[in-house]
Design a protein around this motif. Structure first.
Motif, PDB file in Angstrom:
ATOM      1  N   MET A   1     -18.372  14.101  -5.128  1.00 34.24           N
ATOM      2  CA  MET A   1     -17.801  12.810  -4.148  1.00 34.24           C
ATOM      3  C   MET A   1     -18.365  13.298  -2.880  1.00 34.24           C
ATOM      4  N   SER A   2     -18.845  12.372  -2.119  1.00 32.24           N
ATOM      5  CA  SER A   2     -19.235  12.467  -0.730  1.00 32.24           C
ATOM      6  C   SER A   2     -17.970  12.113   0.270  1.00 32.24           C
ATOM      7  N   VAL A   3     -18.348  12.812   1.370  1.00 30.86           N
ATOM      8  CA  VAL A   3     -17.241  12.289   2.655  1.00 30.86           C
ATOM      9  C   VAL A   3     -17.153  10.945   2.573  1.00 30.86           C
ATOM     10  N   LEU A   4     -18.299  10.199   2.534  1.00 30.75           N
ATOM     11  CA  LEU A   4     -18.226   8.794   2.763  1.00 30.75           C
ATOM     12  C   LEU A   4     -17.329   8.116   1.496  1.00 30.75           C
ATOM     13  N   ASP A   5     -17.659   8.612   0.295  1.00 28.26           N
ATOM     14  CA  ASP A   5     -16.728   8.135  -0.601  1.00 28.26           C
ATOM     15  C   ASP A   5     -15.363   8.258  -0.528  1.00 28.26           C
ATOM     16  N   ALA A   6     -15.124   9.551  -0.195  1.00 25.23           N
ATOM     17  CA  ALA A   6     -13.689   9.870   0.108  1.00 25.23           C
ATOM     18  C   ALA A   6     -13.019   9.084   1.196  1.00 25.23           C
ATOM     19  N   LEU A   7     -13.797   8.677   2.128  1.00 24.44           N
ATOM     20  CA  LEU A   7     -13.139   7.767   3.200  1.00 24.44           C
ATOM     21  C   LEU A   7     -13.009   6.564   2.827  1.00 24.44           C
ATOM     22  N   GLN A   8     -14.022   5.847   1.722  1.00 27.53           N
ATOM     23  CA  GLN A   8     -13.881   4.537   1.328  1.00 27.53           C
ATOM     24  C   GLN A   8     -12.615   4.540   0.407  1.00 27.53           C
ATOM     25  N   GLU A   9     -12.434   5.537  -0.431  1.00 26.74           N
ATOM     26  CA  GLU A   9     -11.209   5.560  -1.475  1.00 26.74           C
ATOM     27  C   GLU A   9      -9.863   5.369  -0.622  1.00 26.74           C
ATOM     28  N   THR A  10     -10.066   6.443   0.556  1.00 26.86           N
ATOM     29  CA  THR A  10      -8.581   6.694   1.175  1.00 26.86           C
ATOM     30  C   THR A  10      -8.335   5.267   2.042  1.00 26.86           C
ATOM     31  N   LEU A  11      -9.424   4.446   2.416  1.00 25.76           N
ATOM     32  CA  LEU A  11      -9.392   3.253   3.152  1.00 25.76           C
ATOM     33  C   LEU A  11      -8.903   2.099   2.239  1.00 25.76           C
ATOM     34  N   ALA A  12      -9.428   2.431   0.904  1.00 23.07           N
ATOM     35  CA  ALA A  12      -8.714   0.979   0.055  1.00 23.07           C
ATOM     36  C   ALA A  12      -7.430   1.369  -0.258  1.00 23.07           C
ATOM     37  N   GLY A  13      -6.955   2.697  -0.374  1.00 25.11           N
ATOM     38  CA  GLY A  13      -5.530   2.910  -0.501  1.00 25.11           C
ATOM     39  C   GLY A  13      -4.798   2.419   0.646  1.00 25.11           C
ATOM     40  N   GLU A  14      -5.192   2.506   1.847  1.00 30.12           N
ATOM     41  CA  GLU A  14      -4.713   1.867   2.966  1.00 30.12           C
ATOM     42  C   GLU A  14      -4.374   0.471   2.848  1.00 30.12           C
ATOM     43  N   HIS A  15      -5.297  -0.048   2.477  1.00 35.40           N
ATOM     44  CA  HIS A  15      -5.292  -1.534   2.422  1.00 35.40           C
ATOM     45  C   HIS A  15      -4.052  -2.019   1.557  1.00 35.40           C
ATOM     46  N   ALA A  16      -4.002  -1.084   0.305  1.00 34.82           N
ATOM     47  CA  ALA A  16      -3.048  -1.390  -0.701  1.00 34.82           C
ATOM     48  C   ALA A  16      -1.671  -1.090  -0.009  1.00 34.82           C
ATOM     49  N   ALA A  17      -1.694   0.030   0.703  1.00 37.27           N
ATOM     50  CA  ALA A  17      -0.429   0.440   1.534  1.00 37.27           C
ATOM     51  C   ALA A  17       0.100  -0.458   2.319  1.00 37.27           C
ATOM     52  N   LEU A  18      -0.721  -1.261   2.980  1.00 36.82           N
ATOM     53  CA  LEU A  18      -0.384  -2.020   3.992  1.00 36.82           C
ATOM     54  C   LEU A  18       0.171  -3.199   3.403  1.00 36.82           C
ATOM     55  N   TYR A  19      -0.408  -3.630   2.324  1.00 32.65           N
ATOM     56  CA  TYR A  19       0.133  -4.880   1.667  1.00 32.65           C
ATOM     57  C   TYR A  19       1.501  -4.653   1.005  1.00 32.65           C
TER      58      TYR A  19
END
Length: 142
Positions: A1-19
Motif C-alpha cells: 500500500m502506498s502513502v497515497l492509498d493509506a491517506l485515501q483510506e484514512t480520509l474515507a474513514g473520516e467521512h464515515a466518522a463525521l456522518y
C-alpha cells in the motif's frame, strides 16, 4: 500500500466518522445528557479538522481526495445514551486502526501527524466510556 492509498483510506474513514458523529449528535439530548453531547461535539470537531487536513495531505501527495458517500449504514438502533456511547467508541477504534496503518506507511510530518491523531483517538475512547487496551488500533495483537 502506498502513502497515497493509506491517506485515501484514512480520509474515507473520516467521512464515515463525521456522518456517524452527526447522527449520534442528533440522537443525543443536550439537556438530558450534556456530558455526552459535549463529548460528541468535541469528537465531531476533531474529526472534521482531521478530514480537512487529510484532504490537503492527499492533494500534496498528488491525489484527488476521495469523496464522501451519500450515506453510511449504522449498526442497530441508537436510541439510548449507552448505545450512542458505544457507537462513538467504535468510531474511535476504527480511526485508531486507520491512522496507525497510515503511520506504518508514511514518514516525516505525515507520520508524526498520524501518530498524534491515533493517540488522540485511542485516548478519546476512554473519555467515551471505552476500555483501555494494551494495543489500541491493533486488535490482532490483543
Amino acid at each position: 500500500m502506498s502513502v497515497l492509498d493509506a491517506l485515501q483510506e484514512t480520509l474515507a474513514g473520516e467521512h464515515a466518522a463525521l456522518y456517524t458523529y452527526g447522527v449520534l449528535g442528533a440522537r443525543t439530548s443536550q439537556a438530558a445528557t450534556p456530558d455526552l453531547y459535549d463529548a460528541l461535539t468535541a469528537g465531531y470537531r476533531r474529526h472534521r479538522a482531521r478530514r480537512d487536513r487529510l484532504r490537503v495531505l492527499v492533494e500534496e501527495a498528488g491525489g484527488v481526495p476521495v469523496a464522501a458517500a451519500a450515506a453510511y449504514e449504522l449498526d442497530g438502533p441508537l436510541l439510548r445514551a449507552a448505545q450512542v456511547e458505544a457507537a462513538a467508541v467504535t468510531i474511535e477504534e476504527s480511526s485508531t486502526e486507520a491512522l496507525l496503518a497510515l503511520v506504518a506507511q508514511s514518514v516525516g510530518p505525515v507520520r508524526e501527524w498520524a501518530l498524534t491523531e491515533a493517540t488522540w483517538s485511542a485516548t478519546w475512547q476512554l473519555e467515551l466510556g471505552g476500555e483501555a487496551r494494551t494495543w489500541p488500533g491493533a486488535p490482532e495483537l490483543g
